[in-house]
Design a protein around this motif. Structure first.
Motif, short mmCIF file in Angstrom:
data_model
loop_
_atom_site.label_atom_id
_atom_site.label_comp_id
_atom_site.label_asym_id
_atom_site.label_seq_id
_atom_site.Cartn_x
_atom_site.Cartn_y
_atom_site.Cartn_z
N TRP A 26 0.86 -1.19 0.00
CA TRP A 26 0.00 0.00 0.00
C TRP A 26 0.89 1.23 0.00
N PHE A 27 0.29 2.38 -0.28
CA PHE A 27 1.05 3.62 -0.38
C PHE A 27 0.43 4.69 0.51
N GLU A 28 1.31 5.52 1.07
CA GLU A 28 0.86 6.68 1.84
C GLU A 28 1.24 7.95 1.09
N VAL A 29 0.33 8.93 1.09
CA VAL A 29 0.60 10.24 0.49
C VAL A 29 0.30 11.32 1.51
N HIS A 30 1.01 12.45 1.36
CA HIS A 30 0.72 13.61 2.19
C HIS A 30 -0.49 14.33 1.63
N ALA A 31 -1.47 14.55 2.47
CA ALA A 31 -2.73 15.12 2.02
C ALA A 31 -2.54 16.44 1.28
N GLU A 32 -1.67 17.29 1.80
CA GLU A 32 -1.54 18.64 1.26
C GLU A 32 -0.99 18.67 -0.16
N ASN A 33 -0.38 17.59 -0.62
CA ASN A 33 0.11 17.52 -1.99
C ASN A 33 -0.98 17.23 -3.00
N TYR A 34 -2.17 16.85 -2.51
CA TYR A 34 -3.22 16.40 -3.43
C TYR A 34 -4.56 17.07 -3.16
N MET A 35 -4.59 18.12 -2.36
CA MET A 35 -5.86 18.78 -2.05
C MET A 35 -6.19 19.80 -3.15
N ILE A 36 -6.35 19.26 -4.36
CA ILE A 36 -6.69 20.03 -5.55
C ILE A 36 -7.80 19.29 -6.28
N ASP A 79 -12.85 16.41 1.36
CA ASP A 79 -13.14 16.08 -0.04
C ASP A 79 -12.14 15.05 -0.57
N LEU A 80 -10.86 15.18 -0.17
CA LEU A 80 -9.85 14.22 -0.60
C LEU A 80 -10.14 12.84 -0.04
N VAL A 81 -10.47 12.78 1.23
CA VAL A 81 -10.77 11.50 1.88
C VAL A 81 -12.01 10.86 1.26
N ASP A 128 -15.36 14.54 13.28
CA ASP A 128 -16.75 14.82 12.92
C ASP A 128 -16.85 15.23 11.45
N ALA A 129 -15.91 16.02 10.98
CA ALA A 129 -15.93 16.49 9.59
C ALA A 129 -15.69 15.34 8.62
N LEU A 130 -14.78 14.44 8.99
CA LEU A 130 -14.44 13.33 8.11
C LEU A 130 -15.40 12.15 8.24
N GLY A 131 -16.11 12.08 9.36
CA GLY A 131 -16.99 10.95 9.61
C GLY A 131 -16.25 9.67 9.91
N ARG A 132 -15.07 9.79 10.49
CA ARG A 132 -14.24 8.62 10.79
C ARG A 132 -13.18 8.99 11.81
N ALA A 133 -12.63 7.98 12.46
CA ALA A 133 -11.53 8.20 13.39
C ALA A 133 -10.23 8.41 12.61
N ILE A 134 -9.33 9.20 13.18
CA ILE A 134 -8.01 9.40 12.60
C ILE A 134 -6.97 8.85 13.57
#
Length: 278
Positions: A26-36, A79-81, A128-134
């Motif tokens: 699996w792969f991990e990405v930094h959210a801020e690189n893809y929030m477009i 939105d990304l999630v 609450d915003a994501l609707g999931r635990a982090i």
């Protein structure tokens, strides 16, 4: 998904990432690189997600800051999630924003009761915003701060209890902090809530140019050190397999070198899944 080992995705590895046959990758990405909303980077991530599971790792929510998470930033993360459905979402126990100013670092804070209440509230806002635990990641420490009222593991355990979040244990961060702040890394790993650990990070570090080994730097620009591998192996033997990431952000090698480290972690995880015969 089953606990397996992954690597941090780098665009230069895109073709190799799509063609590899590594089992359980699996792969991990930094959210801020893809929030477009669109563009080549977003299209690349869509193809990667079609082939492999993703984890999204944030670096900009500033959960330990003195204000709630930035509303626009949180909306883009949501939105990304929603679009990519990662199996894990994580952030740091740190702050990086003051008013309208953002700092390119993950900054420390005094672990006070006031900070605990503030970060608890901020994690709840995000969940609450994501609707999931982090998951919340332990930091790397470089200097003593005044104002601590509890140990870091107590602080993290309490956050997990109050919010239902999980913990991302970066074993390299534990090693770096233990060296710099003079504590026992194994005692740290023994006292963190094992049931709350949802992911593990492994990374390389460097030494301070002036102080050498007296001050380790969480640089993510080298292979995982043997001391970190030993801590990881012992931790997995104690708590069982957990999703594990090989993290590399500088001096990025060829894809095969990262896969080799990833395979080493996968072998440790697989060993713990093997049945014990009397």
């Amino acid at each position: 998904m089953n606990a397996s080992a992954g690597i941090s995705f780098k665009p230069q590895h895109f073709d190799a990432a799509l063609s590899t046959a590594a089992d359980g990758l699996w792969f991990e990405v930094h959210a801020e690189n893809y929030m477009i909303e669109s563009g080549p980077r977003r299209a690349m991530l869509e193809q990667l997600r079609a082939a492999w599971p993703l984890s999204i790792h944030g670096v900009g929510l500033s959960l330990a800051g003195d204000a709630p998470p930035d509303a626009e930033h949180l909306t883009k993360l949501r939105d990304l999630v929603t679009a990519f459905e990662p199996f894990l979402v994580s952030e740091h126990l740190a702050w990086s924003r003051f008013g309208d100013t953002c700092f390119p670092d993950l900054l420390p804070f005094p672990r006070s009761a006031e900070a605990l209440d503030r970060i608890t509230a901020n994690i709840n806002i995000v969940q609450d915003a994501l609707g999931r635990a982090i998951l919340i990641e332990n930091p790397s420490l470089y200097m003593a701060l005044d104002g601590h009222e509890m140990e870091e593991t107590e602080f993290l355990n309490t956050l997990a209890y109050r919010t239902g979040c999980g913990l991302l244990v970066d074993v390299n961060n534990v090693h770096v902090s233990a060296n710099n702040m003079d504590f026992d890394p194994r005692a740290y790993l023994a006292t963190i809530d094992h049931a709350a650990i949802g992911e593990i990070h492994l990374a390389g570090h460097g030494v301070d140019p002036a102080l050498g080994d007296a001050l380790l730097i969480d640089s993510h620009d080298a292979p995982v050190a043997e001391a970190v591998w030993e801590l990881y192996r012992d931790l997995i033997a104690e708590i069982g397999p957990r999703p594990t990431l090989i993290e590399r952000d500088g001096n990025v090698p060829e894809f095969e070198a990262l896969i080799a480290e990833r395979d080493r972690a996968a072998a440790i995880l697989a060993h713990q899944r093997e049945p014990v015969h009397a």
